[in-house]
Structure formats: structure tokens, C-alpha cells
Design a protein around this motif. Structure first.
Motif, PDB file in Angstrom:
ATOM      1  N   LEU A 206       0.825  -1.213   0.000  1.00 22.92           N
ATOM      2  CA  LEU A 206       0.000   0.000   0.000  1.00 22.92           C
ATOM      3  C   LEU A 206       0.855   1.258   0.000  1.00 22.92           C
ATOM      4  N   ARG A 207       2.084   1.156  -0.447  1.00 24.19           N
ATOM      5  CA  ARG A 207       2.942   2.330  -0.527  1.00 24.19           C
ATOM      6  C   ARG A 207       2.428   3.267  -1.624  1.00 24.19           C
ATOM      7  N   SER A 208       2.548   4.554  -1.366  1.00 33.22           N
ATOM      8  CA  SER A 208       2.224   5.602  -2.345  1.00 33.22           C
ATOM      9  C   SER A 208       0.787   5.534  -2.845  1.00 33.22           C
ATOM     10  N   PHE A 209      -0.155   5.219  -1.950  1.00 34.94           N
ATOM     11  CA  PHE A 209      -1.564   5.134  -2.360  1.00 34.94           C
ATOM     12  C   PHE A 209      -2.140   6.531  -2.564  1.00 34.94           C
ATOM     13  N   ASP A 210      -2.975   6.679  -3.600  1.00 40.99           N
ATOM     14  CA  ASP A 210      -3.584   7.960  -3.934  1.00 40.99           C
ATOM     15  C   ASP A 210      -5.030   7.712  -4.367  1.00 40.99           C
ATOM     16  N   ALA A 267       5.541   3.089 -10.654  1.00 44.13           N
ATOM     17  CA  ALA A 267       5.265   1.707 -10.265  1.00 44.13           C
ATOM     18  C   ALA A 267       4.676   1.597  -8.863  1.00 44.13           C
ATOM     19  N   GLU A 268       5.200   2.355  -7.893  1.00 41.63           N
ATOM     20  CA  GLU A 268       4.702   2.235  -6.522  1.00 41.63           C
ATOM     21  C   GLU A 268       3.244   2.679  -6.413  1.00 41.63           C
ATOM     22  N   GLU A 269       2.888   3.774  -7.078  1.00 41.94           N
ATOM     23  CA  GLU A 269       1.498   4.215  -7.090  1.00 41.94           C
ATOM     24  C   GLU A 269       0.607   3.160  -7.741  1.00 41.94           C
ATOM     25  N   ILE A 271       1.078  -0.158  -7.968  1.00 42.75           N
ATOM     26  CA  ILE A 271       0.918  -1.355  -7.139  1.00 42.75           C
ATOM     27  C   ILE A 271      -0.107  -1.112  -6.036  1.00 42.75           C
ATOM     28  N   SER A 272      -0.049   0.050  -5.398  1.00 37.40           N
ATOM     29  CA  SER A 272      -1.000   0.374  -4.339  1.00 37.40           C
ATOM     30  C   SER A 272      -2.432   0.397  -4.866  1.00 37.40           C
ATOM     31  N   VAL A 273      -2.611   1.050  -6.007  1.00 34.65           N
ATOM     32  CA  VAL A 273      -3.937   1.133  -6.621  1.00 34.65           C
ATOM     33  C   VAL A 273      -4.428  -0.253  -7.017  1.00 34.65           C
ATOM     34  N   THR A 274      -3.554  -1.064  -7.566  1.00 35.89           N
ATOM     35  CA  THR A 274      -3.924  -2.410  -7.996  1.00 35.89           C
ATOM     36  C   THR A 274      -4.440  -3.240  -6.833  1.00 35.89           C
ATOM     37  N   PHE A 275      -3.770  -3.165  -5.683  1.00 39.88           N
ATOM     38  CA  PHE A 275      -4.181  -3.943  -4.529  1.00 39.88           C
ATOM     39  C   PHE A 275      -5.581  -3.543  -4.054  1.00 39.88           C
ATOM     40  N   VAL A 276      -5.821  -2.238  -3.907  1.00 39.04           N
ATOM     41  CA  VAL A 276      -7.121  -1.779  -3.428  1.00 39.04           C
ATOM     42  C   VAL A 276      -8.223  -2.137  -4.422  1.00 39.04           C
ATOM     43  N   LEU A 277      -7.957  -1.957  -5.707  1.00 41.64           N
ATOM     44  CA  LEU A 277      -8.959  -2.302  -6.720  1.00 41.64           C
ATOM     45  C   LEU A 277      -9.256  -3.797  -6.722  1.00 41.64           C
ATOM     46  N   THR A 278      -8.254  -4.600  -6.442  1.00 42.46           N
ATOM     47  CA  THR A 278      -8.471  -6.039  -6.369  1.00 42.46           C
ATOM     48  C   THR A 278      -9.475  -6.385  -5.272  1.00 42.46           C
TER      49      THR A 278
END
Length: 292
Positions: A206-210, A267-269, A271-278
């Protein structure tokens, strides 16, 4: 596999990553699943069908192109008009075009269908098309260079893709493999599903989540494709409808994040977005399954 089991496996992957600091075990897991088990799973499912079956689900192939065009077109226009020179515009396009149709798509499709062959065919066809597209986009919006031909050839050499093409060739040629051979292949290959989910759990961050970036990717990768498929395909055969609805609405793929990391493009933004959307997508289909 149900939603509770899927969430439990994601949690197992997440915990294992925190307990095992080395990346090697997870690299071995990825190789085992992608290069062997998933290829067996895809081959066993597709090779068990016949040509009439493929012709009956030709709509699946049509929707692969439609969804790619819709996600790519809308995210491109948004990037040009709103984001302009922000490198996130390129990352947004990559995330919008490249969905997680296997590790997450197959298990979710299995919630609604006993036979997920249409979902498998959607996934593998989609991968062959989007890999060179997203590689080119990532390179264009970063300082790197892209060789689209090499990217496309790499996609064709991916074992699950080869397994799918080989199985399709057998079906088109009318070659029938005895069930005594196919069933063990499918049984062993099915192990790819829980192992893919465990691997996905190990990638969570969840690094760099926006929140704004979450809304942007969610709109072009999930909301718009879901709405389009639901409105235009809801009266199709259940196998086609649910396969396309699930696969077209999946969150960004882990591979999409890996491509962004390779080109050092937000990339960090991503990955964070991908996890939450999942998690949101799992919740979306959990609700849909409950109503059905």
C-alpha cells in the motif's frame, strides 16, 4: 472455490511474504504456476472442446477487441486532456488496458460457471494483444525504448499461450484426446488457481496510495468495461456473459505493474492502486454472486 477461500489464500500469500524475506521462493512459485500448472490447466480445458463449441462463443473473441479499444481509447483521451504531460498518463493507460484475467479472473469466473473455458480463451487472447501494446506505451511515456516485435514474440512463447494455441489447433483439426489423458491434466492444472492467488497475496503493498489515481484506474479498467458488457451482453448465454463480464472487469494485472517498474513509470502508485482495486472487485462480485 468461493470468495472466503479466495480471501484466505490472498492472506496466506501476504503472511508468507512477511515471514519469508527472500524473493526466491516466490519466484519459484511463479515459475511453477506460470510455466507448468497454468499451461496444463488451459490445455486440458480448451482441448476438451470441439470446433462447434468455439464457434458458439465467437462473441468472446469479439469482446476482447472491444474492451481493449474502450479502455485504451477513454484512458488515452483522459490522459491527453486532463493529465497532459504527467507520466501518470502512461501508467494509467497501461493499468487500464492490462487486466488480471488469470490469477483473479479464473477463480472469480469459477464462482459463476462450472466450465470457464470461455474465460480462458478471453484471457489468453487478451494477453497476446495487450502485452506489446502496454510495453510500447510504458516505453513511450518513460525514458526507455520498446521493441514491440520482441514483446509480441515473448507473449507467444509464454507457456500458457503456447498451450492454448496448441489446444486450439487440435480442436480445429478435429483431434480428440481421450478423457483418460485430459482429466489428469486438468486435475493437476487446477492447482494453478489457488497457487496463483497465494502468489498475488505475496505482492500486496500500500505504498504511495492515492485516491484520485484509484478513481481513475477504477473508472477505465473496471467501471466502464463492466457497464458496457452488462448492458450489451446480458442476454447472451450464461457461459459467455459471465466469462466476459468477469474478465473485462478485472483490476490491473501484476504483470502490468512489473512492466511499469521495468520502465520506472509510477510503479509504486500503480501497485498500491492495484491492490485496493483487487479487493473492491472481489467485493463487487461477492455482492453479484449473493444476488444471483
Amino acid at each position: 472455490m468461493n470468495i472466503a477461500e479466495m480471501l484466505a489464500l490472498i492472506a496466506v500469500g501476504y503472511v508468507l511474504k512477511r515471514l519469508v524475506k527472500s524473493e526466491k521462493p516466490f519466484d519459484y512459485l511463479r515459475i511453477l504456476v506460470n510455466d507448468f500448472l497454468l499451461a496444463l490447466f488451459i490445455f486440458g480445458n480448451v482441448a476438451s472442446k470441439d470446433l462447434n463449441y468455439l464457434l458458439s462463443i465467437k462473441t468472446v473473441f469479439l469482446y476482447v477487441f472491444l474492451i481493449i479499444a474502450i479502455s485504451l481509447g477513454f484512458s488515452y483521451i483522459y490522459g491527453r486532456v486532463v493529465l497532459k504531460n504527467d507520466p501518470w498518463a502512461g501508467a494509467l493507460m497501461v493499468l487500464s488496458v492490462y487486466p488480471n484475467t488469470a490469477a483473479l479472473g479464473f477463480p472469480i469466473a469459477s464462482l459463476f460457471l462450472d466450465d470457464i473455458t470461455p474465460a480462458i480463451l478471453y484471457s489468453t487472447t487478451n494477453s497476446m494483444i495487450v502485452i506489446p501494446i502496454v510495453t510500447f506505451i510504458a516505453a513511450h511515456y518513460s525514458s526507455g525504448g520498446a521493441n514491440v516485435k520482441d514483446s509480441f514474440l515473448k507473449a507467444l512463447k509464454f507457456p500458457p499461450t503456447v498451450a492454448n494455441l496448441f489446444a486450439l489447433a487440435l480442436v480445429i483439426a478435429g483431434v480428440r484426446i481421450p478423457s483418460q489423458i485430459l482429466e489428469p491434466i486438468r486435475t493437476v492444472g487446477w492447482l494453478s488457481i489457488p497457487l496463483l492467488i497465494i502468489y498475488f497475496g505475496s505482492r500486496i503493498t500500500l505504498r504511495s496510495f492515492d485516491w484520485r489515481k484509484l478513481a481513475e484506474v477504477g473508472a477505465f479498467r473496471i467501471a466502464i468495461p463492466f457497464t458496457f458488457v452488462f448492458l450489451t451482453l446480458r442476454w447472451a448465454a450464461p457461459g459467455v456473459f459471465y466469462s466476459v463480464l468477469v474478465e473485462a472487469s478485472m483490476p490491473p494485472a501484476i504483470a502490468a505493474n512489473a512492466i511499469l517498474a521495468q520502465y520506472r513509470l509510477k510503479a509504486e502508485e500503480a501497485i498500491s492502486v492495484t491492490f485496493v482495486l483487487t479487493l473492491l472487485v472481489i467485493g463487487l462480485f461477492m455482492v453479484l454472486k449473493a444476488f444471483l
